[in-house]
Write an enzyme that holds these catalytic residues in place. Structure first.
Site, PDB file in Angstrom:
ATOM      1  N   ASP A  89      31.110 -41.595  17.559  1.00 28.37           N
ATOM      2  CA  ASP A  89      30.385 -40.582  16.796  1.00 28.37           C
ATOM      3  C   ASP A  89      31.399 -39.722  16.023  1.00 28.37           C
ATOM      4  O   ASP A  89      32.219 -40.262  15.291  1.00 28.37           O
ATOM      5  CB  ASP A  89      29.507 -39.772  17.766  1.00 28.37           C
ATOM      6  N   HIS A 115      22.654 -45.294  20.175  1.00 30.90           N
ATOM      7  CA  HIS A 115      23.814 -44.569  19.667  1.00 30.90           C
ATOM      8  C   HIS A 115      24.868 -44.269  20.727  1.00 30.90           C
ATOM      9  O   HIS A 115      26.046 -44.142  20.401  1.00 30.90           O
ATOM     10  CB  HIS A 115      23.336 -43.255  19.040  1.00 30.90           C
TER      11      HIS A 115
END
Length: 329
Positions: free
Chosen positions: A101, A307
């Site tokens: 991320d 994610h």
């Protein structure tokens, strides 16, 4: 091998809290939003067992690390500088970086700008993105009713007020919503209604979070969620959100490096249910990444994974990272 230990390292004028385990070649694990060094709990032990010195900092603004107040203390140059300073504090000449991320965004730039210190890298979720033709926030989607979540984060105090009201709800909603299970549920609801949900869009009225807590994803225990909620209840969200408030400033600061490629060996891993992979243009960025990262060894897509790559698929990610590290020798 011992157990993971915590200590403070002075780096780039601030204190960074690190969790570390093992001995051997240094591997630095850089987390994203809204996480902490805790997001690497599975990989730290696996790397240590495989003969590496695993170090996961709480990135600037997070956890037990320092949280400068000023927004402009969170630029990409500060974040790369923190990693260089971390190596100096550990008395290490080089390291392999692993990022996820926002941590992946920092790792791409660290490896690009300082290949003398960062000899290889693995990134999860976020592909390498060339510099945009205009200020990034000017290109983000918005409508009369909704705006891209990174635009929602721009006004100081707004997202903080929503997220800090109930950190447990905030973390639970984000970790479920971005997971493979959460994305599958959202897609199913969109298909049933005939209106696919916009990726990462926040309604202009009512904020981002759901009114009640969603279920826990299968890979996250109640005790693990409590650790996250406790971290953010103590540290708040201002520092983490300040990363987003420097997106345009980073675009200005990195103009001098436009066209510089990532020259170190690299591995990219993502889930095929990751919202970042679904962003407009992401598929093309992944397909063309080797042009800008010439030593990209592999692109690995994990079916059904969302994610939170290293937490949703801890064993697969650890195996891939360790195999990549062994291939460097």
């Amino acid at each position: 091998m011992g157990k993971p230990a915590e200590r403070i390292i002075k780096s780039n004028g601030i204190n960074l809290n690190i969790v570390e385990q093992g001995e051997g070649p240094l591997v630095v694990l850089c987390h994203g939003f809204p996480e902490s060094s805790y997001s690497w709990r599975h990989q730290i032990e696996a790397l240590a067992a495989a003969g590496f010195h695993a170090v996961a900092p709480d990135m600037r603004g997070y956890g037990k690390s320092d949280k400068p107040e000023a927004i402009d203390q969170y630029t990409i140059l500060h974040l790369v500088g923190d990693l260089v300073g971390l190596l100096d504090g550990l008395e290490a000449s080089t390291a392999v970086l692993v990022g996820h991320d926002w941590g992946a965004g920092v790792v791409w730039q660290a490896a690009r700008l300082r290949p003398d210190r960062f000899r290889a890298m693995v990134n999860l979720s976020v592909p390498y993105r060339p510099r945009s033709p205009a200020r990034p926030t000017s290109l983000m989607p918005q409508t009369a009713d909704a705006q891209f979540y990174q635009l929602y984060f721009q006004e100081p105090g707004v997202a903080e007020a929503e997220f800090e009201k109930d950190p447990r709800l905030t973390l639970g909603a984000m970790l479920y919503g971005g997971s493979g299970e959460g994305v599958a549920a959202i897609r199913a609801m969109g298909a049933a209604s005939g209106r696919p949900a916009g990726v990462g869009m926040v309604p202009r009225s009512g904020g981002w979070l759901p009114p009640s807590a969603p279920p826990l994803p299968s890979w996250l225990s109640d005790a693990e969620l409590e650790v996250y909620a406790g971290e953010f209840a103590r540290s708040g969200f201002r520092g983490p959100l300040n990363y987003y408030r420097n997106i345009d400033r980073n675009w200005e600061l990195t103009a001098a490096f436009d066209g510089v490629k990532v020259t170190v060996p690299a591995l990219y891993i993502a889930g095929d249910h990751d919202m970042v992979v679904a962003f407009p243009g992401a598929a093309e960025q992944i397909a063309n990444m080797k042009q800008l990262v010439p030593q990209l060894r592999d692109v690995q897509m994990l079916p059904g994974c969302g994610h939170w790559t290293q937490q949703e698929r801890p064993a697969e990610v650890s195996r891939a990272v360790i195999a990549f590290l062994h291939s460097l020798d």
